[in-house]
Design an enzyme around this catalytic site. Sequence first.
Site, mmCIF file in Angstrom:
data_model
loop_
_atom_site.group_PDB
_atom_site.id
_atom_site.type_symbol
_atom_site.label_atom_id
_atom_site.label_comp_id
_atom_site.label_asym_id
_atom_site.label_seq_id
_atom_site.Cartn_x
_atom_site.Cartn_y
_atom_site.Cartn_z
ATOM 1 C CG ASN A 1 13.253 49.673 33.282
ATOM 2 O OD1 ASN A 1 12.085 49.993 33.051
ATOM 3 N ND2 ASN A 1 14.254 50.518 33.158
ATOM 4 C CB CYS B 1 18.568 53.417 28.754
ATOM 5 S SG CYS B 1 18.543 51.678 28.274
ATOM 6 C CD GLN C 1 14.849 44.470 33.964
ATOM 7 O OE1 GLN C 1 15.079 43.554 34.760
ATOM 8 N NE2 GLN C 1 15.819 45.219 33.450
ATOM 9 C CB THR D 1 22.948 37.589 7.333
ATOM 10 O OG1 THR D 1 22.932 37.720 5.909
ATOM 11 C CG2 THR D 1 23.436 36.202 7.712
ATOM 12 C CB SER E 1 16.836 42.233 25.627
ATOM 13 O OG SER E 1 18.140 42.580 25.228
ATOM 14 C CB ALA E 2 19.898 37.435 24.585
ATOM 15 C CG HIS E 3 21.610 42.464 27.612
ATOM 16 N ND1 HIS E 3 21.890 43.346 28.631
ATOM 17 C CD2 HIS E 3 20.710 43.082 26.820
ATOM 18 C CE1 HIS E 3 21.189 44.460 28.455
ATOM 19 N NE2 HIS E 3 20.465 44.322 27.364
#
Length: 406
Positions: free
Chosen positions: A166, A339, A194, A250, A212-214
């Site tokens: 990353n 991060c 990445q 859920t 990770s979607a974002h």
Amino acid sequence: MKPPSSAPDRPEPPGGARGIYLDHAATSPVCPEAVEAVLRGMEITGNPSSRHGAGDEAHEALRSSREQLARLFGCTADEVVFTGGGSEADALAICGTVLAARDRTPHVITTAIEHSAVLESCGLARELGAQVTLVEPDGRGWVDPEAVRRALRPGTVLVSVMHANNETGVVQPVAEIAELAHQAGALMHTDAVQAAGKIPLAESGADLISVSAHKFYGPKGVGALKVAAGVRLAPLIRGGGQERGLRAGTENVAGVLGMAAAASAAVRRLADPGFQDHRHALRASLLKGLEQAGDLEVNGDTASCLPEILNVSFAGLRGDTLVDVLAVRGVCVSAGSACHAGSDAPSHVLTAMGLPAERAKAAVRFSAGRTTTVDAVTEAAATTVDAVTRLRSLGPAVPPATRAKK
């Protein structure tokens, strides 16, 4: 393929002038397909586990989304487990494997350049009784499969090596490492956060793959883990038994739909030769422009890396200072992983590569995206060169006598 110059890539920076967003490695703007899918998902009332029409609608939304994610992973739909993001997917892969092997003392191999989500999960694995070996990269940020082979032992249950770094963008030889892990009877996990949407994931050969979607133009707060058929994991989040009993709670139907739409768009881009050409054109234009500042060093293997990520050090400067100056001028970049923003310590990735602390602290990461244009990176490079020149005129941040050589 020339993407539109409009713009989630040109945000409104302080002062109101149109800016240039080159921090896609931290997060990407949500693509129109994902926005539309999220809005559609917000209108779905039922719980996917409910046995009535409204529940069936939600269940069907998850089923179709699982099939779309499976195409990104290159696996079957029943091997896709939805999570709350890439960090959770990493934790489930690593700690879930360790917990499932409690009949012996499990051994995990990872590398010193992993994302903190993997390193911290390995720390938790130690607390759970596992032994962990860290493999060091070479000076290019590349992990030698032979070093992983030497670290394997009879008790090794998992090898975890990221697909693409990353911070430097260096692509690791995960397929070769996976083959070695399998020969030793261990599972292979790769953090592909990445890599997803930039290189094919099916070629990794990994049993466990985190995304990770974002990072590929989907919404934040949702991710997925490929769990190959036959792989035993112990759940970390327990409760109602959703996601094949591997992740209770859920499901985030709207988020999953957005992630699936972004995944489908990513798969289409991977097959587009124009997209591939554009990625490399962006990197070449950006690097050519930045070189005008002089005394610049590229961090990481330039022969095996994601073209979207360019990590460079400008001698005599602090990377965080340059990032702040560029932010005021409307150019969004970073000094390393988002991060660890705010930390004064040099990047653990660049330190593990053997870079001197001064060079590591001078590092700045530029990361382009699918809507970034050549004009935008050319303008960003010119702005950066001007900022570097002005900062250097104020005197070096690191005295020349103490600045380490390459």
